[in-house]
Design a protein around this motif. Structure first.
Motif, PDB file in Angstrom:
ATOM      1  N   VAL A   1       0.810  -1.226   0.000  1.00  0.00           N
ATOM      2  CA  VAL A   1       0.000   0.000   0.000  1.00  0.00           C
ATOM      3  C   VAL A   1       0.840   1.272   0.000  1.00  0.00           C
ATOM      4  CG1 VAL A   1      -1.928  -1.155   1.141  1.00  0.00           C
ATOM      5  CG2 VAL A   1      -0.217   0.006   2.542  1.00  0.00           C
ATOM      6  N   ASP A   2       2.161   1.124  -0.097  1.00  0.00           N
ATOM      7  CA  ASP A   2       3.047   2.286  -0.080  1.00  0.00           C
ATOM      8  C   ASP A   2       4.219   2.000  -1.016  1.00  0.00           C
ATOM      9  OD1 ASP A   2       4.893   4.302   0.453  1.00  0.00           O
ATOM     10  OD2 ASP A   2       4.462   4.357   2.597  1.00  0.00           O
ATOM     11  N   LYS A   3       4.098   2.477  -2.254  1.00  0.00           N
ATOM     12  CA  LYS A   3       5.106   2.164  -3.256  1.00  0.00           C
ATOM     13  C   LYS A   3       6.479   2.724  -2.895  1.00  0.00           C
ATOM     14  CE  LYS A   3       1.851   1.744  -7.112  1.00  0.00           C
ATOM     15  NZ  LYS A   3       0.640   1.602  -6.266  1.00  0.00           N
ATOM     16  N   GLY A   4       6.510   3.893  -2.238  1.00  0.00           N
ATOM     17  CA  GLY A   4       7.784   4.462  -1.812  1.00  0.00           C
ATOM     18  C   GLY A   4       8.470   3.587  -0.780  1.00  0.00           C
ATOM     19  N   PHE A   5       7.701   3.017   0.143  1.00  0.00           N
ATOM     20  CA  PHE A   5       8.272   2.113   1.145  1.00  0.00           C
ATOM     21  C   PHE A   5       8.871   0.880   0.462  1.00  0.00           C
ATOM     22  CE2 PHE A   5       7.876  -1.461   4.146  1.00  0.00           C
ATOM     23  CZ  PHE A   5       8.633  -0.968   5.197  1.00  0.00           C
ATOM     24  N   PHE A   6       8.159   0.333  -0.513  1.00  0.00           N
ATOM     25  CA  PHE A   6       8.683  -0.821  -1.236  1.00  0.00           C
ATOM     26  C   PHE A   6       9.975  -0.474  -1.970  1.00  0.00           C
ATOM     27  CE2 PHE A   6       8.699  -3.265  -5.324  1.00  0.00           C
ATOM     28  CZ  PHE A   6       9.128  -4.467  -4.779  1.00  0.00           C
ATOM     29  N   ARG A   7      10.002   0.715  -2.606  1.00  0.00           N
ATOM     30  CA  ARG A   7      11.213   1.140  -3.304  1.00  0.00           C
ATOM     31  C   ARG A   7      12.380   1.239  -2.322  1.00  0.00           C
ATOM     32  NH1 ARG A   7      10.195   0.082  -7.263  1.00  0.00           N
ATOM     33  NH2 ARG A   7      12.419  -0.281  -7.323  1.00  0.00           N
ATOM     34  N   ALA A   8      12.115   1.721  -1.113  1.00  0.00           N
ATOM     35  CA  ALA A   8      13.176   1.842  -0.106  1.00  0.00           C
ATOM     36  C   ALA A   8      13.697   0.471   0.317  1.00  0.00           C
ATOM     37  CB  ALA A   8      12.658   2.613   1.098  1.00  0.00           C
ATOM     38  N   VAL A   9      12.799  -0.508   0.455  1.00  0.00           N
ATOM     39  CA  VAL A   9      13.216  -1.876   0.793  1.00  0.00           C
ATOM     40  C   VAL A   9      14.130  -2.429  -0.290  1.00  0.00           C
ATOM     41  CG1 VAL A   9      12.407  -4.257   1.084  1.00  0.00           C
ATOM     42  CG2 VAL A   9      11.202  -2.387   2.222  1.00  0.00           C
ATOM     43  N   VAL A  10      13.730  -2.276  -1.550  1.00  0.00           N
ATOM     44  CA  VAL A  10      14.544  -2.754  -2.673  1.00  0.00           C
ATOM     45  C   VAL A  10      15.929  -2.089  -2.657  1.00  0.00           C
ATOM     46  CG1 VAL A  10      14.742  -2.747  -5.195  1.00  0.00           C
ATOM     47  CG2 VAL A  10      12.563  -3.333  -4.113  1.00  0.00           C
ATOM     48  N   GLY A  11      15.951  -0.783  -2.391  1.00  0.00           N
ATOM     49  CA  GLY A  11      17.222  -0.069  -2.342  1.00  0.00           C
ATOM     50  C   GLY A  11      18.123  -0.550  -1.224  1.00  0.00           C
ATOM     51  N   ARG A  12      17.558  -0.782  -0.033  1.00  0.00           N
ATOM     52  CA  ARG A  12      18.364  -1.250   1.108  1.00  0.00           C
ATOM     53  C   ARG A  12      18.989  -2.607   0.837  1.00  0.00           C
ATOM     54  NH1 ARG A  12      14.057   0.749   4.283  1.00  0.00           N
ATOM     55  NH2 ARG A  12      13.296  -1.378   4.657  1.00  0.00           N
ATOM     56  N   LEU A  13      18.320  -3.428   0.037  1.00  0.00           N
ATOM     57  CA  LEU A  13      18.845  -4.757  -0.274  1.00  0.00           C
ATOM     58  C   LEU A  13      19.918  -4.718  -1.361  1.00  0.00           C
ATOM     59  CD1 LEU A  13      15.523  -6.805  -0.219  1.00  0.00           C
ATOM     60  CD2 LEU A  13      17.403  -6.971   1.421  1.00  0.00           C
ATOM     61  N   GLY A  14      20.158  -3.543  -1.929  1.00  0.00           N
ATOM     62  CA  GLY A  14      21.171  -3.422  -2.968  1.00  0.00           C
ATOM     63  C   GLY A  14      20.743  -3.955  -4.314  1.00  0.00           C
ATOM     64  N   LEU A  15      19.439  -4.125  -4.515  1.00  0.00           N
ATOM     65  CA  LEU A  15      18.929  -4.600  -5.792  1.00  0.00           C
ATOM     66  C   LEU A  15      18.839  -3.426  -6.775  1.00  0.00           C
ATOM     67  CD1 LEU A  15      16.079  -6.884  -4.394  1.00  0.00           C
ATOM     68  CD2 LEU A  15      18.288  -7.625  -5.327  1.00  0.00           C
ATOM     69  N   PRO A  16      18.824  -3.706  -8.068  1.00  0.00           N
ATOM     70  CA  PRO A  16      18.732  -2.610  -9.043  1.00  0.00           C
ATOM     71  C   PRO A  16      17.499  -1.735  -8.786  1.00  0.00           C
ATOM     72  CG  PRO A  16      19.280  -4.656 -10.148  1.00  0.00           C
ATOM     73  CD  PRO A  16      18.961  -5.012  -8.724  1.00  0.00           C
ATOM     74  N   THR A  17      17.677  -0.447  -8.872  1.00  0.00           N
ATOM     75  CA  THR A  17      16.575   0.473  -8.625  1.00  0.00           C
ATOM     76  C   THR A  17      16.653   1.626  -9.612  1.00  0.00           C
ATOM     77  OG1 THR A  17      15.410   1.737  -6.907  1.00  0.00           O
ATOM     78  CG2 THR A  17      17.818   1.794  -6.882  1.00  0.00           C
ATOM     79  N   TYR A  18      15.804   2.606  -9.447  1.00  0.00           N
ATOM     80  CA  TYR A  18      15.749   3.759 -10.339  1.00  0.00           C
ATOM     81  C   TYR A  18      15.220   4.932  -9.542  1.00  0.00           C
ATOM     82  CZ  TYR A  18      11.062   1.746 -10.481  1.00  0.00           C
ATOM     83  OH  TYR A  18       9.863   1.195 -10.125  1.00  0.00           O
ATOM     84  N   ARG A  19      15.340   6.122 -10.108  1.00  0.00           N
ATOM     85  CA  ARG A  19      14.999   7.326  -9.351  1.00  0.00           C
ATOM     86  C   ARG A  19      13.484   7.486  -9.210  1.00  0.00           C
ATOM     87  NH1 ARG A  19      18.006  12.178 -12.119  1.00  0.00           N
ATOM     88  NH2 ARG A  19      17.218  11.087 -13.978  1.00  0.00           N
ATOM     89  N   TYR A  20      13.100   7.961  -8.047  1.00  0.00           N
ATOM     90  CA  TYR A  20      11.689   8.199  -7.763  1.00  0.00           C
ATOM     91  C   TYR A  20      11.585   9.242  -6.652  1.00  0.00           C
ATOM     92  CZ  TYR A  20      12.097   5.734  -3.329  1.00  0.00           C
ATOM     93  OH  TYR A  20      12.454   5.374  -2.053  1.00  0.00           O
ATOM     94  N   ALA A  21      10.408   9.785  -6.497  1.00  0.00           N
ATOM     95  CA  ALA A  21      10.120  10.682  -5.375  1.00  0.00           C
ATOM     96  C   ALA A  21       8.650  10.528  -5.022  1.00  0.00           C
ATOM     97  CB  ALA A  21      10.428  12.132  -5.741  1.00  0.00           C
ATOM     98  N   GLN A  22       8.371  10.518  -3.739  1.00  0.00           N
ATOM     99  CA  GLN A  22       6.988  10.378  -3.263  1.00  0.00           C
ATOM    100  C   GLN A  22       6.673  11.513  -2.307  1.00  0.00           C
ATOM    101  OE1 GLN A  22       5.619   6.400  -2.208  1.00  0.00           O
ATOM    102  NE2 GLN A  22       4.609   7.216  -0.378  1.00  0.00           N
ATOM    103  N   HIS A  23       5.521  12.154  -2.499  1.00  0.00           N
ATOM    104  CA  HIS A  23       5.169  13.304  -1.660  1.00  0.00           C
ATOM    105  C   HIS A  23       3.679  13.596  -1.806  1.00  0.00           C
ATOM    106  CE1 HIS A  23       6.120  16.880   0.686  1.00  0.00           C
ATOM    107  NE2 HIS A  23       7.382  16.447   0.742  1.00  0.00           N
ATOM    108  N   ASP A  24       3.173  14.428  -0.895  1.00  0.00           N
ATOM    109  CA  ASP A  24       1.790  14.905  -1.002  1.00  0.00           C
ATOM    110  C   ASP A  24       1.745  16.377  -1.394  1.00  0.00           C
ATOM    111  OD1 ASP A  24       2.695  16.112   1.303  1.00  0.00           O
ATOM    112  OD2 ASP A  24       1.034  15.432   2.575  1.00  0.00           O
ATOM    113  N   ASN A  25       2.910  16.941  -1.701  1.00  0.00           N
ATOM    114  CA  ASN A  25       3.010  18.363  -2.020  1.00  0.00           C
ATOM    115  C   ASN A  25       3.365  18.535  -3.494  1.00  0.00           C
ATOM    116  OD1 ASN A  25       4.936  20.903  -2.301  1.00  0.00           O
ATOM    117  ND2 ASN A  25       3.509  21.333  -0.625  1.00  0.00           N
ATOM    118  N   VAL A  26       2.555  19.321  -4.197  1.00  0.00           N
ATOM    119  CA  VAL A  26       2.746  19.456  -5.639  1.00  0.00           C
ATOM    120  C   VAL A  26       4.070  20.129  -5.981  1.00  0.00           C
ATOM    121  CG1 VAL A  26       1.511  21.663  -5.799  1.00  0.00           C
ATOM    122  CG2 VAL A  26       1.590  20.131  -7.779  1.00  0.00           C
TER     123      VAL A  26
END
Length: 402
Positions: free
Chosen positions: A102-127
């Motif tokens: 239910v939180d794509k940013g949290f999942f992206r952070a998990v993938v990053g911590r594991l050292g798996l390939p990732t890509y740039r992203y940003a998550q926010h509620d502010n335009v």
């Protein structure tokens, strides 16, 4: 008789209603749509949102609940967890695995911590923050709600024009008002439908995933098995196991979308710690002989899991859809389609006279087509013939009409 609560009453939840009843339980369905398919399938039906666990428990009262389940729905997973606590069911979802759903940013952070390939992203509620991040990343980008599924609220942008509209569109489908902007990863789109038992990856099906083009990027079909090669398969198994270990997902279904880049990187896009949608359990059953719906219910009931496959066939799932809003006036070629030897299942969710929607999100599909063949080439040829055979005739809405 003990009860099973199924949150959601759409086509992807109906198999859970039927399996629950087959296993000897009284099935309680919950969906905010009074005309949901589950209303006719449930032993008892609550017409209310699946995101109100306290309200659901209040409406049901002190009943005996053996399990709570919601296949194919990320939006209901938090309610699954809370109702499981309220009714003290045997199986409780892992909190971090739930959050990944239910939180794509949290999942992206998990993938990053594991050292798996990732890509740039940003998550926010502010335009302003989202606009700043988009400018920093460059284009093309995908804008989508951080807590939704089924391709709802997604927009692909080739440039900054339309960014504010895309953010507003994503907000409409975000319960948390969290929007994520991320790089568009080029490569081969695939999906994983898997099942864990006692911390072990007991089953994994990998599909080639065909999607619509921009702006929505919605699944059109899945073909299994995906021919990825032994090395990629091994890395994929290791990565899926590592992610699930990191978030405490020891038991039950879990699905992933990923892109295999031209350079061979496995870039995970999303995770759902529940049965997949878009008919994936149906595809798995016809391709491998494994009933993952029954397995998921037995897990929720805290019964012993026996994950085994009885066959391995080349199979395709095609999502049936139309490209205009309007009224369905005819379904042509259905009988001829069902006589094709490669066709093992056809499900159509709409009848003549009903309104249909253009396929701009997964919830607008009209049905599923499942086919099997000896080879990928034979399957693709048969699928092309099937799509020429079946035709949905729609009287389009008149622009400007109410």
């Amino acid at each position: 008789m003990r009860n099973i609560i199924v949150l959601g009453g759409g086509e992807d939840q109906i198999p859970a209603y039927r399996e629950g009843r087959r296993l000897g339980y009284r099935v309680i369905g919950v969906d905010q749509r009074p005309d949901a398919l589950g209303a006719a399938e449930a032993d008892h039906f609550l017409c209310m949102t699946t995101r109100d666990p306290e309200g659901i428990a209040l409406a049901l009262g002190p009943i005996d609940v053996a399990a709570v389940i919601s296949p194919a729905s990320d939006a209901a997973q938090e309610a699954v967890a809370e109702l499981s606590c309220i009714y003290r069911t045997a199986h409780q979802p892992a909190p971090d695995a739930l959050r990944c759903s239910v939180d794509k940013g949290f999942f992206r952070a998990v993938v990053g911590r594991l050292g798996l390939p990732t890509y740039r992203y940003a998550q926010h509620d502010n335009v302003d923050e989202l606009t700043k991040a988009a400018t920093s990343m460059g284009y093309p980008l995908i804008v989508k709600p951080a807590d939704s599924s089924g391709s709802k609220g997604i927009t692909v942008l080739d440039g900054p024009t339309g960014l504010l509209d895309a953010i507003e569109h994503a907000w409409k489908y975000s319960f948390s008002r969290q929007v994520i902007v991320e790089e568009l990863v080029a490569g081969r789109h695939c999906a994983v439908e898997s099942f864990f038992a006692d911390g072990r990856l007991a089953f994994m099906a990998v599909t080639d995933r065909v999607i619509t083009g921009p702006p929505a990027m919605i699944s059109l079909s899945h073909i299994v098995p995906a021919d990825l090669g032994d090395s990629v398969q091994a890395r994929l198994r290791e990565a899926v196991t590592a992610i699930c270990a990191a978030v405490g997902h020891q038991h039950g279904p879990v699905n992933f979308d990923f892109v295999l880049t031209p350079g061979g990187d496995i870039c995970f896009i999303e995770m759902g710690a529940r049965l997949g949608g878009n008919g994936m359990p149906l595809l798995v059953q016809h391709a491998f002989g494994l009933n993952t719906v029954e397995a998921a219910i037995r897990l929720a009931l805290d019964e012993p899991l026996h994950i085994s496959t009885s066959c391995r066939r080349t199979a395709a799932l095609r999502i049936l859809a139309v490209d205009v809003d309007g009224v369905l006036t005819a379904i042509e070629g259905l009988e001829a389609l069902e006589r094709m030897p490669e066709v093992v299942d056809v499900q159509v969710f709409k009848t003549v006279g009903e309104r249909v929607r253009a396929y701009t999100q997964a919830g607008h599909k009209l049905g599923y087509l499942i086919m099997v063949a000896d080879t990928h080439e034979q399957l693709e040829t048969a699928l092309d013939e099937a799509l020429r055979t079946l035709r949905f005739v729609v009287e389009p809405d008149v622009k400007g009409a109410e």
